[in-house]
Design a protein around this motif. Structure first.
Motif, PDB file in Angstrom:
ATOM      1  N   PRO A   1      -2.238   7.029  -8.895  1.00  0.00           N
ATOM      2  CA  PRO A   1      -1.967   7.194  -7.459  1.00  0.00           C
ATOM      3  C   PRO A   1      -0.980   8.307  -7.130  1.00  0.00           C
ATOM      4  CG  PRO A   1      -2.028   4.877  -7.996  1.00  0.00           C
ATOM      5  CD  PRO A   1      -2.135   5.616  -9.295  1.00  0.00           C
TER       6      PRO A   1
ATOM      7  N   GLN B   1      -4.813   6.106   1.715  1.00  0.00           N
ATOM      8  CA  GLN B   1      -5.507   4.868   1.359  1.00  0.00           C
ATOM      9  C   GLN B   1      -7.007   5.096   1.242  1.00  0.00           C
ATOM     10  OE1 GLN B   1      -4.272   2.173   4.450  1.00  0.00           O
ATOM     11  NE2 GLN B   1      -2.507   1.467   3.300  1.00  0.00           N
TER      12      GLN B   1
ATOM     13  N   VAL C   1      -8.095   6.867  -2.055  1.00  0.00           N
ATOM     14  CA  VAL C   1      -8.161   6.071  -3.282  1.00  0.00           C
ATOM     15  C   VAL C   1      -9.159   4.926  -3.216  1.00  0.00           C
ATOM     16  CG1 VAL C   1      -5.794   6.632  -3.952  1.00  0.00           C
ATOM     17  CG2 VAL C   1      -6.223   4.569  -2.633  1.00  0.00           C
ATOM     18  N   SER C   2      -9.529   4.506  -1.992  1.00  0.00           N
ATOM     19  CA  SER C   2     -10.391   3.321  -1.916  1.00  0.00           C
ATOM     20  C   SER C   2     -11.849   3.628  -1.572  1.00  0.00           C
ATOM     21  CB  SER C   2      -9.821   2.330  -0.894  1.00  0.00           C
ATOM     22  OG  SER C   2      -9.780   2.935   0.377  1.00  0.00           O
TER      23      SER C   2
ATOM     24  N   ARG D   1      -7.926  -2.468  -2.094  1.00  0.00           N
ATOM     25  CA  ARG D   1      -7.316  -1.324  -2.774  1.00  0.00           C
ATOM     26  C   ARG D   1      -6.396  -0.580  -1.805  1.00  0.00           C
ATOM     27  NH1 ARG D   1      -4.740   1.593  -4.807  1.00  0.00           N
ATOM     28  NH2 ARG D   1      -5.086   3.324  -6.228  1.00  0.00           N
ATOM     29  N   ALA D   2      -6.859  -0.454  -0.566  1.00  0.00           N
ATOM     30  CA  ALA D   2      -6.081   0.269   0.434  1.00  0.00           C
ATOM     31  C   ALA D   2      -4.775  -0.451   0.744  1.00  0.00           C
ATOM     32  CB  ALA D   2      -6.900   0.449   1.711  1.00  0.00           C
TER      33      ALA D   2
ATOM     34  N   GLU E   1      -2.066   0.080  -1.891  1.00  0.00           N
ATOM     35  CA  GLU E   1      -1.693   1.434  -2.268  1.00  0.00           C
ATOM     36  C   GLU E   1      -0.200   1.690  -2.097  1.00  0.00           C
ATOM     37  OE1 GLU E   1      -3.097   3.734  -4.009  1.00  0.00           O
ATOM     38  OE2 GLU E   1      -1.182   4.757  -3.765  1.00  0.00           O
TER      39      GLU E   1
ATOM     40  N   THR F   1       0.659   6.894  -0.973  1.00  0.00           N
ATOM     41  CA  THR F   1       1.249   6.907   0.367  1.00  0.00           C
ATOM     42  C   THR F   1       2.704   7.357   0.288  1.00  0.00           C
ATOM     43  OG1 THR F   1       1.697   4.548   0.158  1.00  0.00           O
ATOM     44  CG2 THR F   1      -0.157   5.158   1.507  1.00  0.00           C
TER      45      THR F   1
END
Lengths: 271, 260
Positions: free
Chosen positions: A96, A135, A138-139, A195-196, A199, A203
């Motif tokens: 991340p 978010q 990554v998701s 997942r969001a 995170e 972020t």
């Protein structure tokens, strides 16, 4: 058969324990008496509502932009398909912090496209929009993967039948493909949402950490851990997040069960 | 079946506590001591053949928390007295000794969009200010500097207006420096020791007057749970020695002990 079932249960214990023991740890250390005090304070409510809003927005964006791509990857045959496939999966394996750094390099004030946006008066870093972007980055791949599998599981003969009966591509999609792939899309949405909401690294890098605008629950929990209330406050926040996530997932799955026959309900009990 | 046995053995092997390994010293240190600790490592390893130094660099409040939760640190170098005092009073660390001091400084992005010539300009509208998280030592020092600046500028609401420009509270001082160097934030506070040649070349530095500046005091202590007490004490000796103190000066820190 009985003996084998027992052995199977035994083999499942490590996984079950491993997945539930940490949660039990949280529950054990929770200061239940003062739960209300910790949860109702302004920091927590702002972090929680921010997390819920951004994760939901991010999941919906993933749905909107991910569905066409998932459809293409499911049914399309073209040069470079494998490359597109790999690129789509990449954010999932990126740490991340790397994702956050990449977003910063591309969309930050001094970034590749960022400085052009800056010229237009759009500044993305340190905003709630940045949280949603991080978010989604990554998701979205998680949603696309699920959606793709969903589309691929639609029996091709049904699509062909629809087309031969005169329905357009578009009509076939909305009336045949989508209803049959629906549960996979929702499963993908849940994955993307989860997942969001969890995170942290991306972020923190891209959107920063500011109460009210960018401090989501994971960041708030982290701030608590090193702050005054320390572990106690952090545990309460963590449990709140676990409870909310659990609730959302359960409710979504219940709604799902009513709508459509999922593979689960149709599975033959082999054990 | 054989694969299962091999996997189980591997699992057990990786579960062995790392601190039990002979010849390894685990050093927890404040992020602001990054360059200094990296400079100490080869010196210590040369004096103790066969010993490797493992470092964990993070905000002192984080390090303190990890030690409280049982992290296997042998020595702790803290950026403020409070973090170590909390450990000493909980009997997790031995008596701390002061080894260094530091001051704060204001850094501004090279492409100064707002026009910041002095701390007074931090109240300008549209400025993107980043500060270290309040719980960390540097965070506490920074807020103290802001209070001092407000007093210097004759009260009013200087601090409130500056904090209105705050866009992010970063995990540690290095994150603050990085974002200012990258130009993503307009201004931030950091330690004088963070101004490495690379950083200095890429930011504008605004010194803070001694009237408002804060002296950060760095204590060092061996942890009570350490399994390498002899090595840990040697490390402390090195830090407090003339050589260790001279190395501080090289990394822009102020020695606590007088050196010749």
């Amino acid at each position: 058969m009985r003996g084998r079932r027992f052995v199977l249960m035994l083999l499942c214990m490590p996984a079950l324990l491993f997945l539930t023991v940490p949660l039990l740890g949280l529950l054990a250390k929770a200061d239940v008496a003062r739960f209300g005090v910790y949860v109702c304070c302004e920091e927590v409510t702002s972090a929680l509502s921010l997390s819920l809003i951004t994760a939901t927005a991010s999941a919906l964006i993933s749905l909107a932009i991910g569905t066409p791509l998932a459809y293409l990857l499911a049914y399309g045959q073209f040069r470079g398909k494998r490359l597109v496939d790999t690129l789509v999966d990449l954010p999932v394996v990126l740490p991340p912090t790397v994702a956050g750094l990449a977003l910063l390099m591309a969309l930050g004030r001094e970034g590749l496209f960022g400085h052009r946006l800056e010229a237009m008066g759009i500044s993305l870093t340190f905003t709630t929009a940045a949280v949603i972007l991080a978010q989604t980055f990554v998701s979205c791949p998680l949603f696309i993967r699920q959606a793709r599998v969903g589309f691929q599981s639609v029996p091709p003969h049904l699509i062909l039948a629809s087309r031969t009966l005169g329905a357009s591509s578009s009509r076939t999609f909305w009336r045949v493909t989508l209803p049959l792939a629906w549960h996979a899309l929702v499963a993908g949405l849940i994955m993307a949402w989860s997942r969001a909401i969890g995170e942290f690294g991306a972020t923190l890098m891209f959107a920063g950490n500011m109460k009210g605008t960018t401090q989501t629950m994971p960041l708030a929990i982290y701030a608590q851990v090193t702050g005054e209330m320390q572990i106690k406050g952090a545990v309460v926040l963590a449990l709140t997040l676990v409870a909310v996530s659990f609730l959302v997932m359960v409710v979504t799955k219940m709604l799902l069960a009513h709508e459509v026959k999922t593979p689960d309900s149709q599975a033959v009990a082999l054990v | 079946m054989r694969t299962v046995v091999v996997l189980l053995v591997l699992l057990v092997a990786t579960a062995m506590p790392p601190a039990a390994q002979a010849g390894q010293l685990t050093v927890f240190a404040a992020a602001s001591l990054t360059e200094y600790v990296r400079g100490l490592e080869p010196i210590f390893e040369k004096a103790h053949p066969g010993v490797t130094v493992r470092t964990n660099l993070a905000a002192s409040s984080e390090c303190r928390l990890q030690i409280q939760q049982g992290a296997p640190a042998d020595v702790f170098l803290s950026a403020d007295s409070t973090s170590l005092a909390l450990l000493t009073s909980a009997n997790l660390a031995e008596k701390p000794q002061l080894f260094a001091k530091n001051h704060l400084v204001l850094i501004v992005a090279k492409r100064d969009r707002i026009g910041i010539k002095s701390p007074r300009d931090l109240t300008k509208r549209g400025l993107k200010l980043i500060l270290p998280q309040q719980a960390s030592p540097i965070g506490k020092y920074t807020y103290r500097v802001l209070t001092n600046l407000e007093a210097l500028y004759g009260g009013g609401d200087y601090k409130r207006r500056v904090l209105a420009n705050l866009v992010s509270e970063e995990q540690n001082v290095k994150a603050v420096v990085t974002k200012v160097v990258l130009g993503e934030a307009d201004a931030g506070f950091c330690y004088v020791s963070d101004l490495t040649p690379e950083v200095r070349a890429r930011v504008k530095v605004i010194a803070l007057s001694p009237d408002v500046n804060v002296t950060a005091t760095y204590p060092i202590a061996v942890t009570t749970a350490s399994r390498q007490k002899a090595l840990a004490r040697d490390f402390v000796k090195l830090v407090l020695s003339p050589r260790g103190q001279a190395l501080l000066a090289k990394h822009r820190l102020i020695p606590a002990r007088k050196t010749k």
